[in-house]
Write an enzyme that holds these catalytic residues in place. Sequence first.
Site, PDB file in Angstrom:
ATOM      1  N   ASP A  91       0.849  -1.201   0.000  1.00 38.90           N
ATOM      2  CA  ASP A  91       0.000   0.000   0.000  1.00 38.90           C
ATOM      3  C   ASP A  91       0.880   1.244   0.000  1.00 38.90           C
ATOM      4  O   ASP A  91       1.643   1.470   0.939  1.00 38.90           O
ATOM      5  CB  ASP A  91      -0.904  -0.012   1.239  1.00 38.90           C
ATOM      6  CG  ASP A  91      -2.009   1.036   1.144  1.00 38.90           C
ATOM      7  OD1 ASP A  91      -1.970   1.848   0.205  1.00 38.90           O
ATOM      8  OD2 ASP A  91      -2.900   1.019   2.011  1.00 38.90           O
ATOM      9  N   HIS A 149      -0.521   4.247  -0.263  1.00 40.22           N
ATOM     10  CA  HIS A 149      -1.379   5.287   0.322  1.00 40.22           C
ATOM     11  C   HIS A 149      -1.486   6.552  -0.533  1.00 40.22           C
ATOM     12  O   HIS A 149      -1.690   7.635  -0.004  1.00 40.22           O
ATOM     13  CB  HIS A 149      -0.901   5.632   1.739  1.00 40.22           C
ATOM     14  CG  HIS A 149      -1.267   4.582   2.748  1.00 40.22           C
ATOM     15  ND1 HIS A 149      -0.356   3.730   3.322  1.00 40.22           N
ATOM     16  CD2 HIS A 149      -2.467   4.230   3.255  1.00 40.22           C
ATOM     17  CE1 HIS A 149      -0.973   2.907   4.153  1.00 40.22           C
ATOM     18  NE2 HIS A 149      -2.249   3.179   4.126  1.00 40.22           N
ATOM     19  N   GLU A 168      -0.780  -0.654  -4.291  1.00 43.05           N
ATOM     20  CA  GLU A 168      -2.048   0.046  -4.059  1.00 43.05           C
ATOM     21  C   GLU A 168      -1.862   1.566  -4.049  1.00 43.05           C
ATOM     22  O   GLU A 168      -0.957   2.064  -3.390  1.00 43.05           O
ATOM     23  CB  GLU A 168      -2.589  -0.439  -2.719  1.00 43.05           C
ATOM     24  CG  GLU A 168      -3.877   0.199  -2.262  1.00 43.05           C
ATOM     25  CD  GLU A 168      -4.360  -0.483  -0.977  1.00 43.05           C
ATOM     26  OE1 GLU A 168      -4.184  -1.712  -0.832  1.00 43.05           O
ATOM     27  OE2 GLU A 168      -4.882   0.222  -0.107  1.00 43.05           O
ATOM     28  N   GLU A 215     -10.060   2.997  -2.626  1.00 44.77           N
ATOM     29  CA  GLU A 215     -10.554   3.351  -1.291  1.00 44.77           C
ATOM     30  C   GLU A 215     -10.943   4.816  -1.202  1.00 44.77           C
ATOM     31  O   GLU A 215     -11.672   5.212  -0.297  1.00 44.77           O
ATOM     32  CB  GLU A 215      -9.529   2.982  -0.211  1.00 44.77           C
ATOM     33  CG  GLU A 215      -8.283   3.836  -0.214  1.00 44.77           C
ATOM     34  CD  GLU A 215      -7.328   3.443   0.912  1.00 44.77           C
ATOM     35  OE1 GLU A 215      -6.661   2.417   0.773  1.00 44.77           O
ATOM     36  OE2 GLU A 215      -7.267   4.166   1.913  1.00 44.77           O
ATOM     37  N   HIS A 254     -12.293  -2.465   0.852  1.00 41.25           N
ATOM     38  CA  HIS A 254     -11.322  -1.823   1.748  1.00 41.25           C
ATOM     39  C   HIS A 254     -11.871  -1.830   3.177  1.00 41.25           C
ATOM     40  O   HIS A 254     -13.045  -1.633   3.399  1.00 41.25           O
ATOM     41  CB  HIS A 254     -11.151  -0.379   1.265  1.00 41.25           C
ATOM     42  CG  HIS A 254     -10.310   0.478   2.143  1.00 41.25           C
ATOM     43  ND1 HIS A 254     -10.810   1.556   2.845  1.00 41.25           N
ATOM     44  CD2 HIS A 254      -8.990   0.432   2.429  1.00 41.25           C
ATOM     45  CE1 HIS A 254      -9.824   2.142   3.512  1.00 41.25           C
ATOM     46  NE2 HIS A 254      -8.714   1.481   3.275  1.00 41.25           N
TER      47      HIS A 254
HETATM   48 MG   LIG Z   1      -4.877   1.727   1.243  1.00 40.71          MG
END
Ligand SMILES: [Mg+2]
Length: 373
Positions: A199, A201, A225, A251, A301
């Site tokens: 991830d 972010h 991700e 997400e 998510h």
């Molecule tokens: Mg994430």
Amino acid sequence: MGLKISGVTAYHLPGTRYPWVFVRIEAENGMYGIGQVSSGPNSPVVAAAASRLGPLLVGEDASRIEYLWYKLYTSFSSLGSLGFVSALISGVDIALWDLRGKELGLPVYELLGGAYREKLLLYSNGWFSGCVTPDDFGRAAKRTVDEGHTALKLDPFKQHKHDFQKHGAGYDAADEAHAAEIVRAIRETVGQGVEILIDAHGRFDVPTAVRLANLIAPYRIGWFEEPVPPENPDALEQFRQRSPVPVCVGERLYTRWQFRPILEKKLAEYIMPDVIRTGGISELRRIATMAEAFFVPVSPHDATGPITLVAGAQTMMATANFYRLEIAYSELEQYNRAMTPAFDVRGGYFHVSDRPGLGHDLREDYLAQAIPF
Ligand SMILES: [Mg+2]
């Protein structure tokens, strides 16, 4: 015809990093449904907004879930109905599905077409609490796999703090080698049969995302991700042209309309809608069906509370193109302090309750901890 809505109550309650916001839709016969609205450092504002939805909902037929989705959506259209508003809609939509299930005596997945599967394959997040060195991560990964998990997610770029000044930014070269060592240690410990999901972010600019993804690609990454911030799909396209790693996004994408370009431009191998942000169970279902036409699997998510987990789970029970359900392992204990009965998580699977509605309710002792907003 269903039950008539008599009230809307919002709850602001202890969460993990931030308080959680729940919404309860009450019917005139005393039944109710519960939902959750995505929140964060903004939780008092979200709770205040959720608590003021009564005039739009009281007196309506609670069984008209699709109609009420559009009533809320169009009520805010002059301000933009994606993000804050789709999160509010999510809470109401989930509560309406819960209420309808309770009224009919059926779990939500039965209302969505019935069980496609018996239980839901998980991927684990938050399994690495306290890890610092690559060896720490390796040991924690082994422990998690020994408990039955077959996919592990982490953000190895931990030196790069969540910071609004680093939205779409670079990453210190000095930290790169450490991040790569963490991923190498995990792969060496767990072997080839376990998925490692990374991830990012959504914090990096394009050249940084490309560099970091290619650095760890040799360790067979299941997905990378949110390589870049979610605002600009063209930046994701640029990343795709320059890195071979599979991508997952979603997400922070709201409703089917923000997933459309991702699917049409083939920008992701997987999508990960958040059921308490993107428009609730109704919208998660629609997005999943849209993705199905592209043969893109869906992986809900979960970083944001117990109803995220269970509303996503109920939807995925009846969804063909389900991949894995995220579980914030580090938060499961707090989830179970909030919900009754506790969630049934065993051997790398989430076992969905066959009790009516969502199958779980907020505990009385938890509701007593309400935080003013
Ligand atoms: Mg994430």
